[in-house]
Structures are given as C-alpha cells and as structure tokens.
Design a protein around this motif. Structure first.
Motif, short mmCIF file in Angstrom:
data_model
loop_
_atom_site.label_atom_id
_atom_site.label_comp_id
_atom_site.label_asym_id
_atom_site.label_seq_id
_atom_site.Cartn_x
_atom_site.Cartn_y
_atom_site.Cartn_z
N TRP A 119 0.81 -1.22 0.00
CA TRP A 119 0.00 0.00 0.00
C TRP A 119 0.85 1.27 0.00
O TRP A 119 0.31 2.38 0.13
N LEU A 127 -5.21 5.28 1.15
CA LEU A 127 -4.64 4.53 2.27
C LEU A 127 -5.61 4.52 3.44
O LEU A 127 -5.80 3.48 4.10
N ARG A 130 -8.34 1.98 2.64
CA ARG A 130 -7.90 0.59 2.74
C ARG A 130 -7.75 0.15 4.20
O ARG A 130 -8.19 -0.95 4.57
#
Length: 463
Positions: A119, A127, A130
């Motif tokens: 990531w 980010l 996620r």
C-alpha cells in the motif's frame, strides 16, 4: 535512493523502539505516578526532549507513537524495522486502528503486516480507505468517526518571517463574518490617499483591532487628512520588545526581540520605540548580593525574564510568560539571585521537582546563567540562556554561587504533586468508547436506511 530510504525507516523504527523500551522501564519505576499531573508519559517525554533536542510537544508525540506502535501493532513494527514501510504508513496505521478493541487488535495487526507493504504507493485518501476496510472486517465499531467540523475550530497566532507573524484558523461562520466586517470597517477609516493596498490595510486593521482601537491611522502624510481623527483604545494592550540602546538610538542596526515572536529588525524596533505610547525601560544587572526573600523582586524578575526568554529545559521553547521561576538549589538553601534562578515551564518544573533525587533529574547553575542538567540515565545536557545568546550583555556572570547542600527531599514529597482525576489511559479509553458508540449508532442507522430502501423498492413476484 532505495537503500537510503530503507535505512531511514530502520533508523526511525530503532529510535521509536528505544523510546518504547524507556517508557516500559519508567512505568515500572514510577508506579505511583499514574495519577500524577506530570505522569510517566511526561517524564519520558522530558528525557526524549533532552536527548533529541526536541520541544516538549514533539517529544510527547513521539512517546505516544512509540508506545502505541510497539504495544498495539508489534507485527507492523517488525515490518517497519525491516525498512519495508515508512513512517507515514506507521502514522496512518496507528491513527486508523486507534479505536480497535484490545481483544481484536492482535489479529488485525497480523493481517495488516501481511498486506501493508503493497500500500506504499497509495495516496492519503486511498490509504485511509484501505485501512478502514480492514478495521471494519475485524471490528466494525472500531472504524474512526470523522470529528464534527465545529470541533476542529482554532485560531493560531505564530511567528513567521523576520518581524512578521502568521494569523489563521477556522472559526464559526457567524464569528468569522463579524470579524471580516470589523476588519473592513477599520480599513475604511483611512483616506483615499493612503498608500497601502486593501490587503495591507486589512492586515494593519488586525493590529488595531488587537489594541482595541476604533480607527486605523492613515499614512497619507497630509496635515489636512480628513481621516486624521484621534485614535481611541478600548483595551490596555502591552507588548514587550528587548533591544540594545544603540538600536533604539539609531547608532546600531542589531535586531531586537519581540517577546513570544522572536527576532525583530532594527527599523521595526525604532518604529515601536518612537510611538507616543512607548515606554523605554532599561534592564538592570542585579546587585552582587542575593535577595533575602523567596520571591525575587520586580527588577530581578525583569532581568531573569530577558536573560532566559524561554524555558531552560533542553529542547523546550515555552516563552517565559508561561514559565515558573525556579530556585536551582531549593530555597532557603539556595540563593534568590540571577546566579541561582532560572525559568522552567510548569511541566518541566514539576519534573525537576518530583522526578529528582537519586536516579532522577539533577540540575546545577553557573554564574552566567548556564544550566547543566543530568538526566536519570546519567546523560548530561547544557543549556545557555536564549537572551544571553542574542544579547551577550545579559550573559555575564552576575555573582558567585555559594556552596549549599539542600537536604534530601522528604519521602512524602509526591503527595504535593498535582493529581489527575483520571489516568491518561482512562481518558483514552473513555474517548474510544464514546467514538465506538458513535460508530455503532452510525452503522445501525445505515442498516436501517438500507433495509427501508429495499422494502420500498422490492416488488413481489406475480404468483
């Protein structure tokens, strides 16, 4: 570049691990400090501040990050220590997982450690999404709730470039509208020949507003200026500037110092000194003999203020206006004199007082105001008075310091430490519980709305 990037991540991880280990040691050592106002976090932050020459705020932030990382996300910390992710990723992971239940965080930590290296290329928004997705898989109530916009209001006034300051923030809309109209009204009190731009007039109106003046002084230079009304002040506002006499007289261009904002150009000093309301007051070197009382006299306090300018603890730049005057050797065994007094902010004053004794902090003072601090680890740090560095006349030795041994602090000294109503961890858990409850209610409302929408759009089959 890649090798340097990984080395940087490993070095930061190593530093944070050292901070976390120090916290673990001090937590065992200072068991009674859990309810102290200046608790173990503050005590460790003081050592971090001195070792890295950081401000108290930055050191405290580092302690919080280190403790959270190695206590809650040890698997992510191991990935960080290998240099596979950077500090940005660690900060985001800690922030988005802060509300995850203690019973679940271990599983989430292991899952994040397996995926997080992929990531690194994500933007901040991606980010965040996620990480929130993975938090929702393990603990739906642990997904962070965005704070209400109203809770994020602030107004900052901070030093900027030489002789300038930055003012900015987020306010309630009605308050901002009132401020905007007030600045416009003040800017409009000058005549049409004033040479300043509209932006400059608004900026200068901010100063007039701060002084409680109802008009802005026009700079057209005309004796017949229609805006040359007498300015009135609704408030008594005092600012303090330190400068050499030569700067005020115009025989020197050495800069001055504006308390709380830093260095001020010589022309700004002379402009301030030339105002009708300005009061010029010499800073006098104290007499050689110490004063008899506990509290320093007004002239001595004035000298100490300008000699020190900030807290004297390593890395701390808290202005003297918010600091305590501290006897280096506790009074009455120490002297009330510039050679035995200096400023500490309240937190560092409490740390020096209550985290002292064998194995604690120790400080000594030299006649020129230099402070030598010995940390609980034995490391030694030296700080010179900031005012003395800027204005050498304030750093001359004022008087020899007589030898005096203060008796050991009594064992019941800790009873005098200001206390917390709740520990720092209890405050953290209460905040998390409030936010988790908000998330549960939000999730329930979304489920209700989804079910209502499905019920409204569902058509039964025709049989």
């Amino acid at each position: 570049m890649g090798v340097a990037w990984r080395a940087e991540s490993r070095a930061v991880a190593q530093r944070l691990e050292a901070v976390a280990r120090l916290y673990t040691i001090r937590k065992r050592q200072y068991v009674e400090a859990e309810f102290w106002h200046t608790d173990v976090y503050e005590a460790v932050a003081a050592e971090v501040s001195a070792a890295q020459n950081l401000s108290r705020w930055r050191a405290g932030s580092q302690v919080n990050t280190a403790v959270s990382l190695f206590e809650r996300l040890p698997a992510v910390a191991a990935v960080f220590a290998r240099g596979d992710i950077d500090y940005r990723m660690v900060r985001f992971a800690l922030r988005r997982t802060a509300n995850v239940d203690d019973g679940t965080i271990g599983e989430l930590d292991a899952a994040l450690a397996r995926h997080i290296t992929r990531w690194m290329r994500f933007s901040d928004k991606k980010l965040t999404d996620r990480l929130d997705m993975w938090v929702a898989k393990f603990d739906p109530a642990g997904v962070r709730v965005p704070p209400a916009a109203k809770d994020n209001r602030y107004l900052d006034v901070a030093p900027d470039s030489l002789g300038m300051a930055f003012v900015g923030g987020v306010m309630n809309a009605d308050d901002a509208a009132a401020l905007d109209q007030r600045l416009e009204a003040l800017a409009a009190t000058v005549c049409a020949n004033d040479p300043r731009s509209h932006n400059q007039l608004r900026a200068d109106a901010g100063g007039a507003l701060g002084r409680g003046e109802v008009t802005l002084a026009c700079q057209c230079g005309s004796e017949d200026c229609p805006a040359a009304a007498v300015r009135e002040s609704a408030a008594q506002v005092v600012i303090h500037i330190l400068a050499e006499q030569g700067t005020v007289d115009g025989t020197s261009d050495n800069p001055g110092y504006l308390s709380g904002f830093g260095v001020l150009p010589a022309e700004e000093v002379r402009a301030a000194a030339g105002k009708k309301t300005a009061k010029l007051k010499p800073v006098r070197t104290p007499a050689a003999e110490p004063e008899k009382g506990y509290r320093p006299s007004a002239p001595l306090k004035d000298y100490l203020r300008w000699r020190d300018l900030t807290c004297r603890f390593p890395g701390c730049d808290a202005p003297v206006e918010s600091c305590d005057v501290d006897h280096t050797t506790p009074w009455p065994f120490g002297i009330t004199h510039a050679s035995g007094l200096k400023h500490y902010c309240r937190t560092h004053h409490l740390i020096k007082t209550f985290y002292s004794g064998p194995g604690g902090w120790r400080d000594e003072q030299r006649p020129d105001g230099t402070i030598v601090l010995t940390a609980p680890t034995g490391h030694v740090y030296t700080t010179e008075p900031h005012g003395g560095e800027l204005f050498p006349a304030l750093a001359v030795p004022t008087a020899p310091i007589p030898d005096a041994d203060a008796p050991r602090d009594p064992s019941e000294k800790s009873e005098k430490m200001p206390r917390r109503a709740r520990t720092r961890d209890e405050d953290r858990r209460a905040r998390i519980e409030r936010e988790r409850q908000q998330r549960i209610e939000l999730n329930a409302e979304r489920k209700r709305q989804r079910e209502a929408w499905l019920a409204a759009t569902y058509e039964p089959p025709p049989f």
